[in-house]
Scaffold this motif. Structure first.
Motif, short mmCIF file in Angstrom:
data_model
loop_
_atom_site.label_atom_id
_atom_site.label_comp_id
_atom_site.label_asym_id
_atom_site.label_seq_id
_atom_site.Cartn_x
_atom_site.Cartn_y
_atom_site.Cartn_z
N ILE A 18 0.92 -1.10 0.06
CA ILE A 18 0.01 0.09 -0.15
C ILE A 18 0.82 1.33 -0.02
CG2 ILE A 18 -1.87 1.34 1.34
CD1 ILE A 18 -2.63 -1.36 2.29
N ASP A 19 0.68 1.95 -1.14
CA ASP A 19 1.53 3.41 -1.16
C ASP A 19 0.50 4.47 -0.07
OD1 ASP A 19 2.24 5.70 -1.79
OD2 ASP A 19 1.48 5.75 -3.59
N ALA A 20 1.16 4.26 1.28
CA ALA A 20 0.43 5.07 2.43
C ALA A 20 0.22 6.37 2.48
CB ALA A 20 0.99 4.41 3.56
N MET A 21 1.30 6.97 1.60
CA MET A 21 1.49 8.41 1.31
C MET A 21 0.87 9.02 0.62
SD MET A 21 3.66 8.52 3.68
CE MET A 21 4.03 10.50 3.72
N SER A 22 -0.20 8.23 -0.37
CA SER A 22 -0.88 8.64 -1.41
C SER A 22 -2.13 9.12 -1.29
CB SER A 22 -1.07 7.37 -2.48
OG SER A 22 -1.85 6.24 -1.91
N GLY A 23 -2.91 9.89 -2.07
CA GLY A 23 -4.24 10.39 -1.88
C GLY A 23 -4.05 11.87 -1.43
N ASP A 24 -5.20 12.41 -1.46
CA ASP A 24 -5.47 13.66 -0.62
C ASP A 24 -5.23 13.73 0.77
OD1 ASP A 24 -6.38 14.54 -3.43
OD2 ASP A 24 -8.48 14.32 -2.82
N CYS A 25 -5.22 12.62 1.42
CA CYS A 25 -5.36 12.59 2.94
C CYS A 25 -4.17 11.74 3.31
CB CYS A 25 -6.56 11.96 3.48
SG CYS A 25 -8.15 12.83 3.03
N MET A 94 5.47 5.44 -3.79
CA MET A 94 4.62 4.72 -4.98
C MET A 94 5.71 3.76 -5.64
SD MET A 94 2.99 6.75 -8.26
CE MET A 94 1.86 7.59 -7.23
N ARG A 95 7.03 4.26 -5.80
CA ARG A 95 7.91 3.71 -6.57
C ARG A 95 8.12 2.39 -5.81
NH1 ARG A 95 11.74 4.20 -10.49
NH2 ARG A 95 12.87 2.40 -11.04
N ARG A 96 8.56 2.39 -4.41
CA ARG A 96 8.85 1.38 -3.77
C ARG A 96 7.78 0.11 -3.43
NH1 ARG A 96 12.89 2.24 0.02
NH2 ARG A 96 13.08 -0.04 0.07
N ALA A 97 6.58 0.56 -3.41
CA ALA A 97 5.26 -0.41 -3.53
C ALA A 97 5.43 -1.21 -4.95
CB ALA A 97 4.25 0.40 -3.35
N LEU A 98 5.59 -0.44 -5.94
CA LEU A 98 5.55 -1.07 -7.28
C LEU A 98 6.65 -2.12 -7.20
CD1 LEU A 98 4.59 1.88 -9.48
CD2 LEU A 98 3.36 -0.24 -9.31
N ASP A 99 8.03 -1.78 -6.69
CA ASP A 99 8.93 -2.67 -6.60
C ASP A 99 8.97 -3.80 -6.04
OD1 ASP A 99 10.58 -0.64 -8.12
OD2 ASP A 99 11.59 0.11 -6.36
N LEU A 100 7.96 -3.90 -4.98
CA LEU A 100 7.72 -4.95 -4.47
C LEU A 100 6.87 -6.03 -5.22
CD1 LEU A 100 6.51 -3.78 -0.97
CD2 LEU A 100 8.56 -5.01 -1.35
N VAL A 101 5.95 -5.54 -5.97
CA VAL A 101 5.45 -6.16 -6.99
C VAL A 101 6.25 -6.90 -8.02
CG1 VAL A 101 3.47 -6.32 -8.63
CG2 VAL A 101 3.19 -5.04 -6.63
N LYS A 102 7.18 -6.19 -8.66
CA LYS A 102 8.16 -6.63 -9.41
C LYS A 102 9.01 -7.65 -9.34
CE LYS A 102 11.94 -5.02 -12.51
NZ LYS A 102 12.91 -3.84 -12.70
N ALA A 103 9.40 -7.58 -7.76
CA ALA A 103 10.30 -8.63 -7.05
C ALA A 103 9.47 -9.74 -6.89
CB ALA A 103 11.07 -7.97 -6.14
N SER A 104 8.21 -9.73 -6.92
CA SER A 104 7.34 -10.84 -6.61
C SER A 104 7.36 -10.89 -5.21
CB SER A 104 7.61 -12.38 -7.07
OG SER A 104 7.65 -12.41 -8.63
#
Length: 323
Positions: A18-25, A94-104
């Motif tokens: 979860i990209d916890a820093m994302s969104g308006d809040c 955001m990038r680190r969360a996507l990297d977790l998916v890339k690394a399976s």
């Protein structure tokens, strides 16, 4: 758990970044939403990605065995240009969360952040499936018959006919997996009219390609057809599709606000509201856009879910019951 419904297809144990820093809040919504989801789904692992100080502050003394943290100091802001975010924010949540998916290491990434930046980063990090040029975003729309319709759109404002055809094929495949969907979903291309002579060159070119693609193509559809039983998948570009979705949200709010105003205008109407209370509550629930939060990015080598940037706790967590 609507926000994570695409990720449920992954084998257990399910792990969601979860990209916890994302969104308006940011963490003020993402962290309590993750705690609520973790309590409801104890067999699912959640990794909150974000700034250490803010995550620890929001978590406080709350403990959940299935929640962990990955710290990242950069944040992709809602007004960051996608290219700049991709180039300069490699240590963003955001990038680190996507990297977790890339690394399976994670089965899916969830973010309420900058849509253009998320699309660009997901494209760069995860790459595309063979034969797909760009990711597209799929939003589910509940019809009057309480069955899901699939609206598929790109987040790049303008698309080529070939890309729209690719979206049609992906939307058809995805719609086959939806509960209550047809074995051969009916696919329509959003246009200003149903007549074959209408539309610009891009739409006309896409019309010909989709017609010969092998999907169950019903031709051009108009905006009102999105809510009808005429079509199961509506294909459009990001500009037109985003305008349509935001218009739907506004119309839903207008209906609920107008009903509230009219039923509280005088004592007699308040009594009528009491008598129709259960029906009004059911209507409010069905029109609540938070119930349909979470759009799937398709065409990627990995699962990415885009939450509405303004989603509240209920919308982001995808709890099974409305507050």
């Amino acid at each position: 758990m609507r926000l994570f419904q695409s990720a449920i297809l992954c084998p257990a144990p399910l792990h969601i970044a979860i990209d916890a820093m994302s969104g308006d809040c940011g963490p003020s919504v993402c962290v309590p939403a993750a705690l609520a989801a973790a309590a409801e789904f104890p067999d699912v692992r959640f990794t909150l990605v974000g700034r250490q100080s803010e995550l620890e502050h929001r978590l406080g003394s709350a403990k959940a065995a299935n929640i962990e943290c990955l710290f990242a100091e950069q944040v992709v802001e809602m007004n960051d240009p996608p290219r700049e975010a991709l180039r300069r924010k490699k240590d963003s949540s955001m990038r680190r969360a996507l990297d977790l998916v890339k690394a399976s290491e994670a089965n899916a990434c969830v973010s309420a952040g900058n849509t253009g930046a998320l699309m660009a980063m997901a494209h760069f990090v995860l790459k595309m499936l063979p034969g797909v040029e760009r990711p597209a975003i799929v939003s589910l729309i509940l019809l009057a018959a309480d069955t899901p319709s699939c609206s598929i759109l790109a987040r790049n404002a303008w698309c080529t006919p070939e890309q729209l055809c690719q979206f049609a094929v992906m939307g058809s495949v995805l719609a086959q997996d939806l509960e209550g969907a047809h074995e051969r979903p009916r696919v329509g291309l959003l246009n200003i009219g149903e007549e074959e002579i209408k539309g610009n060159e891009t739409v006309q070119g896409a019309h010909n390609l989709i017609a010969s693609s092998g999907v169950n193509y019903v031709g051009f559809v108009e905006g009102h057809d999105i809510f009808s039983d005429k079509v199961d998948v509506v294909v459009t570009d990001g500009f037109t599709g985003n305008v349509a979705l935001k218009t739907m949200e506004g119309a839903a709010r207008l209906i609920t606000d107008t009903l509230r105003e009219e039923f509280t205008r005088n004592a007699a109407r308040k009594l009528g509201a009491l008598a129709a209370g259960s029906s009004l509550r059911a209507l409010r629930t069905r029109l609540d856009p938070r119930r349909y939060n979470g759009a799937t990015m398709v065409g990627l080598n990995g699962i990415v879910i885009k939450s509405h940037g303004g989603a509240d706790l209920f919308g982001f967590s995808g709890r099974s019951r409305s507050p």
